[in-house]
Design a protein around this motif. Structure first.
Motif, PDB file in Angstrom:
ATOM      1  N   ILE A   1      -9.871   4.814   1.766  1.00 57.12           N
ATOM      2  CA  ILE A   1     -10.714   3.893   2.541  1.00 57.12           C
ATOM      3  C   ILE A   1     -10.082   3.620   3.899  1.00 57.12           C
ATOM      4  CG2 ILE A   1     -11.650   1.547   2.622  1.00 57.12           C
ATOM      5  CD1 ILE A   1     -11.749   1.657  -0.475  1.00 57.12           C
ATOM      6  N   GLU A   2      -8.772   3.425   3.919  1.00 60.08           N
ATOM      7  CA  GLU A   2      -8.082   3.142   5.173  1.00 60.08           C
ATOM      8  C   GLU A   2      -8.227   4.302   6.151  1.00 60.08           C
ATOM      9  OE1 GLU A   2      -4.082   0.899   5.895  1.00 60.08           O
ATOM     10  OE2 GLU A   2      -3.614   3.010   5.504  1.00 60.08           O
TER      11      GLU A   2
ATOM     12  N   LEU B   1      -4.482  -0.898   3.564  1.00 61.28           N
ATOM     13  CA  LEU B   1      -5.522  -1.932   3.601  1.00 61.28           C
ATOM     14  C   LEU B   1      -4.993  -3.359   3.452  1.00 61.28           C
ATOM     15  CD1 LEU B   1      -8.630  -0.413   1.763  1.00 61.28           C
ATOM     16  CD2 LEU B   1      -8.158  -0.556   4.215  1.00 61.28           C
TER      17      LEU B   1
ATOM     18  N   GLU C   1      -7.326  -5.547  -5.332  1.00 60.24           N
ATOM     19  CA  GLU C   1      -7.801  -5.169  -6.659  1.00 60.24           C
ATOM     20  C   GLU C   1      -8.039  -3.667  -6.789  1.00 60.24           C
ATOM     21  OE1 GLU C   1     -10.317  -8.702  -8.444  1.00 60.24           O
ATOM     22  OE2 GLU C   1     -11.189  -8.088  -6.531  1.00 60.24           O
ATOM     23  N   VAL C   2      -7.956  -2.953  -5.670  1.00 61.40           N
ATOM     24  CA  VAL C   2      -8.246  -1.517  -5.643  1.00 61.40           C
ATOM     25  C   VAL C   2      -6.948  -0.726  -5.762  1.00 61.40           C
ATOM     26  CG1 VAL C   2      -9.279   0.331  -4.267  1.00 61.40           C
ATOM     27  CG2 VAL C   2     -10.254  -1.981  -4.191  1.00 61.40           C
TER      28      VAL C   2
ATOM     29  N   THR D   1      -7.051   4.960  -3.743  1.00 54.42           N
ATOM     30  CA  THR D   1      -8.366   4.629  -3.198  1.00 54.42           C
ATOM     31  C   THR D   1      -8.226   3.854  -1.899  1.00 54.42           C
ATOM     32  OG1 THR D   1      -9.298   4.558  -5.425  1.00 54.42           O
ATOM     33  CG2 THR D   1     -10.565   3.480  -3.688  1.00 54.42           C
ATOM     34  N   ARG D   2      -7.255   2.951  -1.836  1.00 54.84           N
ATOM     35  CA  ARG D   2      -7.022   2.195  -0.598  1.00 54.84           C
ATOM     36  C   ARG D   2      -6.618   3.125   0.545  1.00 54.84           C
ATOM     37  NH1 ARG D   2      -2.752  -0.943  -1.183  1.00 54.84           N
ATOM     38  NH2 ARG D   2      -2.396  -0.903  -3.421  1.00 54.84           N
TER      39      ARG D   2
ATOM     40  N   ALA E   1      -6.705  -5.583   5.800  1.00 49.66           N
ATOM     41  CA  ALA E   1      -8.157  -5.748   5.730  1.00 49.66           C
ATOM     42  C   ALA E   1      -8.586  -7.041   5.044  1.00 49.66           C
ATOM     43  CB  ALA E   1      -8.781  -4.552   5.026  1.00 49.66           C
ATOM     44  N   SER E   2      -8.269  -7.171   3.788  1.00 48.54           N
ATOM     45  CA  SER E   2      -8.737  -8.324   3.018  1.00 48.54           C
ATOM     46  C   SER E   2      -8.029  -8.346   1.681  1.00 48.54           C
ATOM     47  CB  SER E   2     -10.254  -8.217   2.786  1.00 48.54           C
ATOM     48  OG  SER E   2     -10.677  -9.069   1.753  1.00 48.54           O
TER      49      SER E   2
ATOM     50  N   SER F   1      -9.304  -8.926  -1.027  1.00 51.65           N
ATOM     51  CA  SER F   1     -10.158  -8.329  -2.056  1.00 51.65           C
ATOM     52  C   SER F   1      -9.746  -6.886  -2.348  1.00 51.65           C
ATOM     53  CB  SER F   1     -11.629  -8.389  -1.645  1.00 51.65           C
ATOM     54  OG  SER F   1     -11.846  -7.625  -0.475  1.00 51.65           O
ATOM     55  N   TYR F   2      -9.133  -6.210  -1.369  1.00 52.79           N
ATOM     56  CA  TYR F   2      -8.708  -4.829  -1.583  1.00 52.79           C
ATOM     57  C   TYR F   2      -7.444  -4.733  -2.430  1.00 52.79           C
ATOM     58  CZ  TYR F   2     -12.292  -3.270   1.619  1.00 52.79           C
ATOM     59  OH  TYR F   2     -13.511  -3.004   2.200  1.00 52.79           O
TER      60      TYR F   2
END
Length: 199
Positions: free
Chosen positions: A146-147, A128, A137-138, A142-143, A131-132, A134-135
């Motif tokens: 989501i990816e 990620l 922080e994840v 989990t990344r 992506a941004s 903001s990710y």
């Protein structure tokens, strides 16, 4: 550096700049307001390598470098700054005339900039990172999840994946709603993201 060069700016001799404190909470908003400014550059230069083993500090330090690496503009401008610093450090060493103590300080900074540039390169390829910020922080697991979901959906929408591929990814991630008792609140949250006003 020597006494005669003590008045030079951090841009001229970044290895001599005073330490700028890293805040406990590094957030996308803080990064947007601070990174690539003079104050932000001072913080980055001060924390090319961890300065403490304190857990709160280490979390902030790791997040700082992830945020930098995940945002194209911050990544580009930080890389440019560090490449410039690295070149200045090499020129200072090549020119000679430094005391043993000053030469050691320049070599230490040179090594730190090289490691920071490697870190940016490595983190920018992490899950990620495209992506941004903001990710950042994840957590990494989990990344990755989501990816996998985002890219499989994108492949499906562009005709490069089938419904079976979607089901296989959901099953592989142990996230197949068809095999779970999904509460209505969860489905409502998902539907909210499909509405035009959803971000």
């Amino acid at each position: 550096m020597t006494e005669s060069t003590g008045h030079r700016s951090a841009v001229d001799t970044p290895w001599d700049a005073p330490v700028a404190e890293l805040p406990d909470h590094v957030t996308p908003r803080w990064c947007a307001q601070t990174l690539t400014t003079a104050a932000g550059n001072a913080i980055v230069r001060s924390h090319l390598e961890p300065r403490s083993e304190d857990r709160r500090y280490r979390l902030a330090w790791e997040r700082l470098w992830r945020m930098i690496s995940f945002d194209p503009r911050w990544r580009r401008m930080t890389r440019d700054m560090l490449i410039g610093d690295r070149d200045r450090a090499r020129r200072a060493l090549d020119a000679g005339g430094l005391s043993a103590k000053d030469a050691t300080r320049v070599r230490t900074y040179l090594h730190a900039t090289s490691r920071a540039l490697e870190r940016i390169e490595r983190e920018s390829a992490a899950p990620l990172a495209w992506a941004s910020a903001s990710y950042a922080e994840v957590g990494p697991r989990t990344r990755e999840t989501i990816e996998a979901l985002a890219l499989t959906v994108d492949d499906y929408l562009s005709g490069q994946a089938t419904r079976e591929d979607l089901r296989a990814v959901l099953a592989g991630l142990d996230l197949n709603p068809a095999q779970r008792d999904v509460p209505e609140q969860a489905r409502e949250r998902a539907r909210a993201h499909r509405r035009p006003h959803a971000r």
